[in-house]
Each structure stands twice: as structure tokens, then as C-alpha cells.
Design a protein around this motif. Structure first.
Motif, PDB file in Angstrom:
ATOM      1  N   ASP A 152       0.872  -1.176   0.000  1.00 52.48           N
ATOM      2  CA  ASP A 152       0.000   0.000   0.000  1.00 52.48           C
ATOM      3  C   ASP A 152       0.910   1.228   0.000  1.00 52.48           C
ATOM      4  O   ASP A 152       1.194   1.835   1.027  1.00 52.48           O
ATOM      5  N   TYR A 153       1.357   1.607  -1.196  1.00 53.36           N
ATOM      6  CA  TYR A 153       2.394   2.630  -1.300  1.00 53.36           C
ATOM      7  C   TYR A 153       1.872   4.023  -0.955  1.00 53.36           C
ATOM      8  O   TYR A 153       2.645   4.871  -0.512  1.00 53.36           O
ATOM      9  N   VAL A 154       0.585   4.257  -1.145  1.00 56.50           N
ATOM     10  CA  VAL A 154       0.028   5.570  -0.809  1.00 56.50           C
ATOM     11  C   VAL A 154       0.074   5.780   0.708  1.00 56.50           C
ATOM     12  O   VAL A 154       0.535   6.825   1.200  1.00 56.50           O
ATOM     13  N   ALA A 155      -0.408   4.792   1.472  1.00 52.85           N
ATOM     14  CA  ALA A 155      -0.376   4.903   2.936  1.00 52.85           C
ATOM     15  C   ALA A 155       1.062   4.931   3.451  1.00 52.85           C
ATOM     16  O   ALA A 155       1.386   5.666   4.400  1.00 52.85           O
ATOM     17  N   ALA A 156       1.939   4.137   2.825  1.00 52.33           N
ATOM     18  CA  ALA A 156       3.336   4.122   3.258  1.00 52.33           C
ATOM     19  C   ALA A 156       3.985   5.489   3.032  1.00 52.33           C
ATOM     20  O   ALA A 156       4.708   6.005   3.903  1.00 52.33           O
TER      21      ALA A 156
END
Length: 392
Positions: free
Chosen positions: A207-211
Motif C-alpha cells: 500500500d504505497y500511498v499509505a506508506a
């Protein structure tokens, strides 16, 4: 307290831990029963010395024992003082009975003799001082409640973070993520929890957006340039995974501006230059810089593999072959590297070497080499020649 452990060891109450230990070793050797033919007297002395060192050799037990000695000394001093200043009328085995109450000379006054006067009720008025005191009391109460809440939130956040780290080490990713989330609920600026949760979101859940959001929040709170550079490198990786090359390059530049030795930033920027922007010369420079600043065998193998690809794309087949042979010294069973060596030999026109490399890649389980082998070598059996590694 029947025995004084300080007297048994022959040290003062202010003796250091080293002095107590040396005294114990000396007396243990002196009173050891084996040196006295099993004499029970020395056996009792040896046990007394061991018991004394058991109490005085450990700081916690020694502090408790010193406290007990102080209480016993105060009680003894109080008993001595009472014995010294005993009243003259006090008997040795008790005190005389108290004198009897005085006799009344008359009966209590009746209701007819009592006179009552009504006291007028006065209206209470608040003065300025009373208002100030009330305001200060309410302000102090509010500050106390806030301090208790802040303290409890901090304690709860630390407890949840420790539980999250334990779950993280046990590879219980979902449990660790929940604990880190609870930590940030009570303490939103907990940088370690932000970093750990971002790593889970990036590497486990993808989940690259949250990361990226967690990495940005942690970067704002961190003062160390080295740690900020590492997190900026992670942030750039998230942007690269989200197909945002410009944002990724900006994050990598910021990371390298803070710390030019961040190998992962150099590796990630070189990957972007190699696979996305197809700028092979700049990719080679980044990979070479990363090789100068790392000793990790995993990173070394990856950097040299990608540098070999960049050399291959730049049509510098000799440099590519040299890098691939270096990778094989670190990962000798890599079918992918044998496949890439076969591509280099194919470009150079050395078909027997290419076929041999493709065969080795297939043996190592790299299935993509099977099609290349059939396409290049066909079904005819070429003579197998020993392939020598390139010399730098």
C-alpha cells in the motif's frame, strides 16, 4: 536481626561493591571446609559468609538490608531514650493508674438557666481574592487532568509500540500493524511507530500511498539527517512504485543531499534511470557510487547486476560481462546471471559460449533461458567449451 552481615565480611557499611566482593572471596577461601578437614565450625562460618555476600553482593537486597538496619538502629535509640528519660512516677513494670476524674460540685444547669441568642445569618460575598483563588484552583485542576492524560497516553503508546515490535520480530504483520496504529492513536508523532508501520505498508501490504503518507509524517519529526535521508529513500521507492518518476527522483535527490552514502537511494535512483528513463550513463554512475559505500553482499550483488545491465544497454559488453562474473562470485547458483552472460556472448557472436550459459541457466532453474536456448542453439548439439571468467 541476629547477625550483622557487614561484620561477618569485615567491611564497613560504606564499603563499595568491589570491596565486598574481595572480602567475600578472601573469607570463602579462608573458611572453605575442604581446607579444614570438614570441620563443622568452618562449615558454619563458610555458610555465614556466603549468606552475607548473597545479601550485600546484590544492590537491591543490600539497599533493603541497609533500610532494615536503619530501622533497627532507630528503634534501639528510641528505647534507650525512653529508658533514660523515664518519668519519676513511672514504675519499672508499668505506669500508675491515671488520677480519678474530679467530682462535680453541682448538677448540670437546667434549661431555665440557659440563655440563647439568635445569631443573624450573614450573606456571604465573594471578593476578588476569592475569585482569583477559585480560578487558580480550576486552572490547576485542568492542568492536572491534562498532565494525567498526556502521561497515560505516553505510557499506553510505549506499551503498544513494544507489543508491536514483538509481533514484528515474530513476523505477525497484521498484529504488528494494529499495535503501531494504536500507538499512533495515542501519540500521533511517534516517529518509530510511523516508520515501522510505513515499512509494513510498503514491503508487506504494498500500500504505497499509505506508506508514503507515514514516511512524510515521520520525516517532519526527525532531526537526524542520516535518518531523514533513509526515510526519503524509502519515500522515493514508494513514488517509483506508484509510477511517479519525478516525485521519486526529487525524494532521491533530497536523500542524497542529506547523506551521499545512502546506498538504497543510489540503488533506487539508478533503477529509475535504467528502467524508466533509460539514461544508462547516469545509472552506471549511481550504481558505482553505491558499490563504494556498501559491504552488504545482497546490495553488492544487486548493484553489480544492475550495473551490468546498464553496461549491456550501453553496448559495453566487456564491462557487462565483468560485472556478471562478479555477481556469480557472490551468488554462484543464479540462473539469471548465466542467462545474462549468454545474452552478452550472443551479442559478441560467441554462440557456443551463449549456448553453454543458457544450458547452465536452465540447470539452475531459470526457465526463461529455455526459449533463448532453443532459439539460439536449436536442437543441434554444439560442442561444449569451457567458459572462462573475464579478467578485469
Amino acid at each position: 536481626m541476629s547477625q550483622n552481615h557487614y561484620q561477618i565480611l569485615g567491611v564497613s557499611t560504606t564499603a563499595t561493591a568491589r570491596e565486598i566482593k574481595l572480602a567475600y572471596k578472601r573469607l570463602a577461601v579462608q573458611y572453605h571446609p575442604d581446607k579444614h578437614g570438614g570441620n563443622t565450625l568452618y562449615e558454619d562460618l563458610f555458610k555465614a559468609v556466603a549468606a552475607a555476600y548473597h545479601i550485600l553482593g546484590e544492590p537491591g537486597r543490600r539497599a533493603q538490608y541497609d533500610h532494615q538496619l536503619q530501622i533497627a538502629a532507630r528503634r534501639a535509640e528510641e528505647a534507650r531514650r525512653q529508658q533514660q528519660y523515664r518519668a519519676q512516677a513511672q514504675h519499672l513494670y508499668g505506669v500508675p493508674m491515671p488520677p480519678p476524674a474530679p467530682l462535680r460540685t453541682r448538677r448540670p444547669a437546667g434549661s431555665a438557666e440557659r440563655h440563647y441568642r439568635t445569631i443573624p445569618r450573614q450573606r456571604q460575598k465573594f471578593t476578588r481574592r476569592d475569585y482569583w483563588l477559585t480560578a487558580m484552583f480550576l486552572l490547576g485542576l485542568l492542568l492536572f487532568v491534562l498532565s494525567v492524560k498526556v502521561t497515560m497516553d505516553h505510557v499506553t503508546a510505549v506499551s503498544n509500540y513494544d507489543d508491536g515490535i514483538e509481533a514484528y520480530t515474530r513476523r505477525e504483520w497484521s498484529t504488528a500493524h494494529s499495535f503501531f496504529t494504536e500507538t499512533l492513536h495515542f501519540k500521533p508523532k511517534h516517529t518509530a511507530a510511523l516508520q515501522r508501520r510505513a515499512e509494513l505498508e510498503q514491503l508487506i501490504y504494498h500500500d504505497y500511498v499509505a506508506a508514503a503518507q507515514d514516511y512524510r509524517a515521520a520525516i517532519v519529526e526527525i532531526e537526524s539527517s542520516r535518518r531523514r535521508a533513509a526515510l526519503l529513500s524509502r519515500l522515493g521507492q514508494c513514488h517509483a512504485a506508484l509510477q511517479h518518476p519525478d516525485s521519486a527522483q526529487q525524494a532521491f535527490r533530497q536523500a542524497l543531499a542529506l547523506d551521499s552514502t545512502v546506498v538504497r537511494a543510489l540503488l533506487a535512483r539508478g533503477e529509475a534511470e535504467l528502467f524508466q528513463r533509460r539514461r544508462y550513463a547516469s545509472a552506471i554512475r549511481d550504481f558505482s557510487a553505491g558499490l563504494r559505500h556498501t559491504r552488504s553482499s545482497v546490495l553488492l550483488a544487486r548493484l553489480m547486476l544492475y550495473r551490468g545491465l546498464a553496461h549491456y544497454k550501453h553496448q559495453d559488453y566487456g564491462a557487462a560481462r565483468a560485472d556478471y562474473w562478479q555477481v556469480l562470485t557472490l551468488t554462484p547458483r543464479s540462473g539469471q546471471v548465466y542467462f545474462l552472460l549468454g545474452r552478452v556472448a550472443q551479442k559478441e557472436g560467441a554462440l557456443p559460449d551463449a549456448c553453454e550459459f543458457f544450458r547452465r541457466a536452465v540447470v539452475q532453474g531459470y526457465q526463461f533461458a529455455e526459449d533463448a536456448r532453443n532459439e539460439t542453439c536449436g536442437r543441434r548439439q554444439l560442442p561444449v567449451t569451457p567458459v572462462q571468467p573475464a579478467r578485469n
